[in-house]
Scaffold this active site. Structure first.
Site, PDB file in Angstrom:
ATOM      1  N   SER A 138     -67.234  16.487 -15.981  1.00 35.80           N
ATOM      2  CA  SER A 138     -65.985  16.018 -16.563  1.00 35.80           C
ATOM      3  C   SER A 138     -65.952  16.390 -18.044  1.00 35.80           C
ATOM      4  O   SER A 138     -66.009  17.573 -18.372  1.00 35.80           O
ATOM      5  CB  SER A 138     -65.820  14.517 -16.335  1.00 35.80           C
ATOM      6  OG  SER A 138     -64.502  14.101 -16.611  1.00 35.80           O
TER       7      SER A 138
ATOM      8  N   ASP B  94     -59.805  17.410  -6.848  1.00 37.27           N
ATOM      9  CA  ASP B  94     -59.967  16.611  -8.059  1.00 37.27           C
ATOM     10  C   ASP B  94     -58.610  16.279  -8.678  1.00 37.27           C
ATOM     11  O   ASP B  94     -57.893  17.178  -9.106  1.00 37.27           O
ATOM     12  CB  ASP B  94     -60.815  17.403  -9.058  1.00 37.27           C
ATOM     13  CG  ASP B  94     -61.288  16.567 -10.240  1.00 37.27           C
ATOM     14  OD1 ASP B  94     -60.674  15.528 -10.512  1.00 37.27           O
ATOM     15  OD2 ASP B  94     -62.278  16.971 -10.878  1.00 37.27           O
TER      16      ASP B  94
ATOM     17  N   HIS C  36     -63.413  14.452  -8.028  1.00 38.01           N
ATOM     18  CA  HIS C  36     -64.008  14.452  -9.367  1.00 38.01           C
ATOM     19  C   HIS C  36     -65.481  14.088  -9.252  1.00 38.01           C
ATOM     20  O   HIS C  36     -65.899  12.964  -9.521  1.00 38.01           O
ATOM     21  CB  HIS C  36     -63.259  13.465 -10.253  1.00 38.01           C
ATOM     22  CG  HIS C  36     -63.482  13.681 -11.715  1.00 38.01           C
ATOM     23  ND1 HIS C  36     -63.136  14.845 -12.359  1.00 38.01           N
ATOM     24  CD2 HIS C  36     -64.019  12.883 -12.677  1.00 38.01           C
ATOM     25  CE1 HIS C  36     -63.434  14.760 -13.639  1.00 38.01           C
ATOM     26  NE2 HIS C  36     -63.985  13.578 -13.851  1.00 38.01           N
TER      27      HIS C  36
END
Length: 649
Positions: free
Chosen positions: A491, A576, A608
């Protein structure tokens, strides 16, 4: 470009350098031991104290909820998930159902499920296509119903619905005026009486309250953008509310606030170096009993004398830190999880009247036969003098001198690294790498000044400088070999990996990017609709990348991809909702246009991050070999994982 050196396995290289007396790494820990499903985890106790629940794999190897009597006996699998596995569960207040949230293939459109222990039937309580369930609230006095936020009427905001657990009826309880991000009920009445509303103009956050469900809302507290604060729970008197607030201080303090005037009635707990962490509350009367703060390591501040002896006894019973993860309604039995940096999480039943602990299980018992590496807190000074709380994990058995090193960057970025067991740190240290985790400015938990020091400091700014300074600290201390440093993360950590390889290409030998952003303008354009209420906060923290092309080009690694010198592996979930797959597609396309080395693996059934163990194992095997090729550490031979959906693109 940096020439690619001849790589030797780390143990061989050390032996050649130092002869037969060289220190050796301990036994290689298999990737399956570190990253496959835990054997048992997330133990919970039923409200009446008659049963315990936990997550464990089914015969097919998928995590499900199991329940057994508290006195022991045969456990029963009560959920039947056959794909992604259940990641979090809790008891309904009636003690006859366990509940959990589940999405589809990582899309984060969570549905709320309830599994009846008697009938063994699991029901989707929010069976609406394309919606997301969140803000689940239960109440001991209303065991047959639950409140849940659904973006059923408007995909951008969540109204609160009252769900009958017996009939499944879903009835609108409180409609969102368009700016509320979260809701809070008063215990006893089980009415929604508080709402948290971020401003879509200036990024401030307002706490609204009302006297009851029929009364108008009024503003109680406003936290400007630079402040931090949120409600915790209504106090038992019904006339005050507990909040975490930085108003009048740098770190957040736990306070009790008058509901009529907003006056601070009581300061309950605070720390000069850390924000409020976990808060332990007794349901009967909503009494605050203990508050956790974590600067370097977790520490409890006990504020209720009724539990002082309990917390003292628990602290002395086991190495590391502990957390009370659930309690019986009569508060006689607690489920306690103990965590250390060098072992698996251990679950115990704690019987308060007797002061006795009963061991249940550890989540990964197979880890206990391997040598794990201690996680050492270190405070590193950035170039402007800011102190960065960091964690250093060194490979057991090796001298900490000029080691290959992996800088593992946390996500968020408004999260933080914490002390405790970290599977990734153990994996890397076991392979022979020093592992450095840095709470760069902008990380949460260290006060508002530290948090706001990261505003608009992305990319070529001070957030990335902090990571650079930490790497140079490790080099200057003689810990890290300056030619053998990798950067990795997920991320924001993936974004920082790309930023490190583009803005400081001389520093890193390779990178591992997991669902990282490459172009902040397209990231902002594709955020999920349910983030709309706090998008202005994102803009103020990051900068207006969507509307300021010059700024976006400055902070987005995509526009500097030609500067990448080092090999890179990118892993992405196709579904995601936070970091759209196009973020990875763009940087891969740019690198390949420049004939730069990049490995790209996509998991079509993930979002994600990677939930299915088959995909987690596949990625770890790939990264294991990639890092060994890059840094010279040891690795397991790559194995084809049955059931993975990995696609090399």
């Amino acid at each position: 470009m940096r020439p690619t050196p001849l790589r030797l396995p780390l143990a061989v290289a050390l032996a050649l350098a130092a002869g037969a007396a060289v220190a050796e790494l301990p036994e290689l820990i298999p990737i399956e031991v570190l990253f496959d499903n835990p054997t048992q985890t997330q133990a919970r106790i039923s409200p009446d104290g008659s049963r315990i629940s936990y997550l464990a794999p089914s015969e097919e190897g998928v995590l499900n909820v199991w329940v057994r009597p508290i006195e022991g006996g045969e456990a029963t699998q009560v959920t039947q998930d056959d794909n992604r596995g259940i990641s979090n569960h809790f008891w309904a207040e009636d003690g006859q159902r366990v509940m959990y949230l589940q999405d589809i293939a990582g899309n984060e459109q969570w549905h709320l499920y309830a599994s009846d222990l008697e009938t063994q039937v699991t029901r989707d309580l929010t069976p609406f296509l394309g919606i997301r369930a969140q803000n689940v609230i239960k109440d001991p006095g209303h065991a047959d119903e639950i409140l849940v936020g659904l973006n059923l009427r408007d995909r951008r905001v969540f109204d609160m619905y009252r769900v009958d657990l017996d009939t499944g009826a879903v009835v609108l309880d409180t409609q969102n005026p368009g700016d509320v991000q979260g809701w809070l009920t008063e215990d006893g009445s089980f009415e929604i009486r508080a709402a948290v509303a971020p401003s879509q103009e200036d990024g401030s956050v307002t706490l609204r309250v009302r006297d009851d469900a029929g009364s108008p809302w009024r503003d109680l507290i406003r936290w400007d953008f630079e402040e931090s604060g949120s409600p915790v729970a209504f106090a038992g008197d019904g006339k005050s509310i507990y909040v975490e607030s930085s108003l009048g201080s740098d770190t957040t303090r736990l306070q009790r606030i008058d509901l009529a005037t907003g006056e601070v009635l009581e300061e309950i707990a605070s720390s000069p170096k850390a924000d409020v962490g976990s808060v332990e509350i007794k349901d009967d009367g909503n009494v605050i009993q203990a508050v956790e703060f974590q600067y370097l390591k977790p520490e409890w501040t006990v504020v209720d004398p009724a539990v002082a002896a309990d917390f003292e006894r628990l602290a002395a019973a086991h190495d590391g830190a502990f957390e009370v993860v659930s309690r019986t309604r009569d508060d006689r039995i607690w489920m306690v999880a103990f965590e250390s940096d060098t072992g698996p999480v251990a679950y115990y039943l704690y019987r308060r009247p007797e002061g006795e602990l009963e061991f249940l299980f550890t989540n990964r018992p197979e880890l206990e036969k391997y040598t794990l590496a201690p996680m050492k807190p270190v405070v590193i000074q950035a170039r402007d003098g800011l102190e960065l709380v960091s964690y250093l994990t060194l490979p057991p058995g090796l001298e900490p001198e000029k080691l290959p090193m992996v800088l593992n960057v946390h996500g968020g970025p408004w999260g933080r690294d914490v002390w405790g067991y970290d599977g990734t740190a153990q994996w890397l240290a076991n392979r022979g790498y020093a592992v450095l985790q840095v709470n760069f400015r902008g990380s949460a938990g260290f006060g508002k000044a530290f948090l706001n020091a990261g505003n608009k400091e992305w990319g070529q700014g001070a957030m990335q400088h902090d990571l650079t300074d930490a790497v140079r600290w490790a080099i200057d201390e003689g810990i890290a070999d300056p030619e053998e440093i990798a950067i990795m993360g997920g991320s924001y950590g993936g974004y920082a990996t790309l930023a490190g390889l583009t803005f400081t290409p001389e520093l890193y030998a390779c990178g591992v990017d997991i669902v990282g952003m490459s172009n902040m303008a397209t990231t902002f354009a594709t955020i999920p609709p349910w983030w709309s209420t706090f998008k202005q906060i994102l803009v103020k923290r990051v900068g207006d990348a969507e509307n300021d092309e010059e700024w976006n080009r400055r902070i987005s690694p995509l526009f500097h991809a030609d500067k990448i010198r080092a090999p890179l592996i990118i892993a992405q979930g196709a579904n995601d909702p936070r970091v759209n797959i196009n973020e990875s597609n763009q940087i891969v396309e740019a690198m390949r246009a420049n004939d730069q080395p990049v490995t790209y693996v996509v998991y079509p059934d993930e979002g994600h991050g990677f939930r299915r163990p088959e995909n987690q194992l596949d990625f770890r095997y790939r990264a294991d070999g990639f890092l060994a090729d890059c840094l010279g550490g040891r690795s397991e031979p790559f194995q084809e994982v049955e059931g993975t959906t990995a696609q090399l693109r």
